[in-house]
Design an enzyme around this catalytic site. Structure first.
Site, short mmCIF file in Angstrom:
data_model
loop_
_atom_site.label_atom_id
_atom_site.label_comp_id
_atom_site.label_asym_id
_atom_site.label_seq_id
_atom_site.Cartn_x
_atom_site.Cartn_y
_atom_site.Cartn_z
N HIS A 1 -15.54 -37.46 6.64
CA HIS A 1 -15.17 -36.45 7.05
C HIS A 1 -14.30 -35.18 7.90
O HIS A 1 -13.74 -34.41 7.75
CB HIS A 1 -16.47 -35.76 7.80
CG HIS A 1 -17.19 -34.17 7.84
ND1 HIS A 1 -17.47 -33.39 7.42
CD2 HIS A 1 -16.60 -33.28 9.22
CE1 HIS A 1 -17.55 -31.59 7.39
NE2 HIS A 1 -17.17 -32.00 8.66
N ASN B 1 -6.89 -26.38 -0.81
CA ASN B 1 -7.11 -25.66 -0.05
C ASN B 1 -7.23 -26.14 1.51
O ASN B 1 -7.74 -26.82 1.29
CB ASN B 1 -7.27 -23.89 -0.40
CG ASN B 1 -7.25 -23.77 -1.22
OD1 ASN B 1 -6.53 -23.83 -1.98
ND2 ASN B 1 -8.64 -23.06 -2.24
N HIS C 1 -14.41 -30.50 4.77
CA HIS C 1 -14.71 -32.10 5.06
C HIS C 1 -13.27 -31.93 3.67
O HIS C 1 -12.65 -31.20 2.70
CB HIS C 1 -16.07 -32.26 3.62
CG HIS C 1 -16.23 -33.96 3.70
ND1 HIS C 1 -16.76 -34.86 4.08
CD2 HIS C 1 -15.13 -34.96 2.93
CE1 HIS C 1 -16.33 -35.78 3.23
NE2 HIS C 1 -15.36 -36.00 2.90
N HIS D 1 -10.74 -32.55 0.70
CA HIS D 1 -11.80 -31.84 -0.53
C HIS D 1 -10.71 -31.36 -1.23
O HIS D 1 -9.51 -30.01 -0.87
CB HIS D 1 -13.25 -31.48 -0.78
CG HIS D 1 -13.21 -30.24 -0.66
ND1 HIS D 1 -12.85 -29.42 0.81
CD2 HIS D 1 -13.31 -28.78 -0.96
CE1 HIS D 1 -13.75 -28.33 0.39
NE2 HIS D 1 -13.48 -27.48 -0.48
N GLN E 1 -9.79 -28.97 -5.72
CA GLN E 1 -10.78 -28.31 -6.66
C GLN E 1 -9.67 -28.45 -7.65
O GLN E 1 -8.66 -28.46 -7.73
CB GLN E 1 -11.14 -27.03 -6.43
CG GLN E 1 -11.78 -26.70 -5.05
CD GLN E 1 -12.08 -25.08 -4.57
OE1 GLN E 1 -12.85 -24.75 -5.94
NE2 GLN E 1 -11.86 -24.23 -3.44
ZN LIG Z 1 -18.45 -34.06 5.16
#
Ligand SMILES: [Zn+2]
Length: 364
Positions: free
Chosen positions: A138, A178, A189, A191, A193
């Protein structure tokens, strides 16, 4: 080398794909036990006749998860106390359909999509939106990943690009990240897209017009290839390079800090990259990200965007490249898109690109 791919279905029917770096036995041993509402229907695409562009209207996105506490993060692995989007207790890279998609194939129940006026055609926003988790940690960041993990991410994005390019009506597949609340990130977290657009987005349309004009003028030469060659020759805006990739600030950069990372060989999209090219991307890109964070001695908010060839007409004009840019223009100042940029689409840059390149070269 190639990640091991396994697919499971989430409890509301959405698809989730694991990309494991080592064999993980029985991904299906962890079913999604949540009770979820059915995914929302497709958004609405409305045609704006004044600028010849399609606008997606996705009102359901107003209800999406906004900066949850870390023990309720939907992108962390599932724990005995919290069932997240990822049913397993750990993962390397995982991709799944967005619960709040801008585009999907879930048709709006009959009759809701109707013409508004003769001037404004409307159609369902059929397409697909996926979320890509780069790590189960995370508190990490893309820039903190080892090169081997970046390779896994590239393999995952290539896999998704190939698959989503085959979906009916998809015009372009767009992987992006982003980073930072300044950009509007709603989940901390790490990530990214992937959007599979049912139309050619405005910037791609503009790039295709320019590329087509250049090809006509030069007997079929590729515009991006010629721009890259010119930057390699000029050197003044180059940040770094290796055998397969070059990172440079575009001569007419519109963002305070903007870098393109481009492969030396012309390929249409991520699936077209060779093993060697995929391996070589991570070390250079991670170096650029470290320089971004080094500029002001704190994490840079950024948008990282893969420009890939369109699926249909104009595919031959594409040249894969990554566009990385930040809205931070000084340690405590952000660039806002105000009157000239937002109303007129005319960018006024606050940082001279050659100066930005120099600052980035000196940032470590
Ligand atoms: Zn997370």
């Amino acid at each position: 080398m190639t990640p091991i791919r396994s697919t499971v279905e989430l409890s509301d029917g959405r698809e989730l794909v694991y990309f494991d770096e080592k064999p993980e036995s029985g991904r299906s041993a962890y079913p999604d036990t949540r009770e979820l509402p059915p995914p929302p229907p497709a958004s609405q695409l409305r045609y704006d006749p004044l600028v010849d562009e399609w606008i997606a209207v996705a009102a359901h996105r107003q209800t999406r998860t906004f900066l949850p506490p870390s023990d309720a993060c939907p992108l962390c692995p599932t724990t005995p106390r919290f069932a997240s989007e990822i049913p397993a207790p750990d993962y390397d890279v995982v991709v799944f359909e967005n619960q709040f998609p801008s585009f999907s194939y879930r048709e709006v129940p009959g009759g809701e999509i109707t013409e508004l006026t003769d001037m404004v055609p409307v159609r369902p926003g059929l397409g697909r939106c996926e979320v890509v988790c780069f790590t189960s940690d995370h508190n990490s960041a893309f820039g903190a990943l080892p090169p081997s993990r970046v390779r896994t991410v590239i393999d995952a994005l290539a896999d998704r690009t190939a698959e989503m390019s085959r979906l009916p009506g998809v015009a372009q597949v767009f992987p992006f990240e982003n980073r930072g609340v300044e950009i509007g990130v709603t989940l901390h977290h790490p990530h990214g897209q992937i959007y599979a657009y049912p139309m050619v987005p405005p910037r791609t349309a503009a790039m295709l017009r320019a590329a087509r004009k250049h090809a006509e003028r030069t007997g079929g030469r590729n515009l991006y290839a010629d721009v890259l060659a010119a930057e390699q020759e000029a050197k003044v805006r180059v940040i770094g390079s290796n055998e397969h990739w070059t990172a440079y600030v575009p001569a007419a950069a519109r963002w305070p800090f903007e870098v393109h990372v481009a492969p030396h060989r012309r390929v249409a999209d991520l699936p077209g990259l060779t093993d060697d090219e995929r391996d070589a991307f991570g070390p250079l890109y991670l170096d650029v990200l470290r320089r971004f964070d080094g500029l002001f001695g704190k994490p840079m908010p950024y948008i990282s965007a893969w420009h890939q060839a369109v699926v249909g007409d104009g595919r031959d004009l594409g040249y894969l490249h990554l566009q990385l840019f930040s809205i931070r223009r000084a340690a405590d100042k952000l660039k806002y898109l105000a009157g000239s940029e937002s109303a007129m689409g005319a960018f006024v840059s606050d940082v001279v690109p050659e100066k930005a390149a120099q600052l980035l070269r000196d940032a470590l």
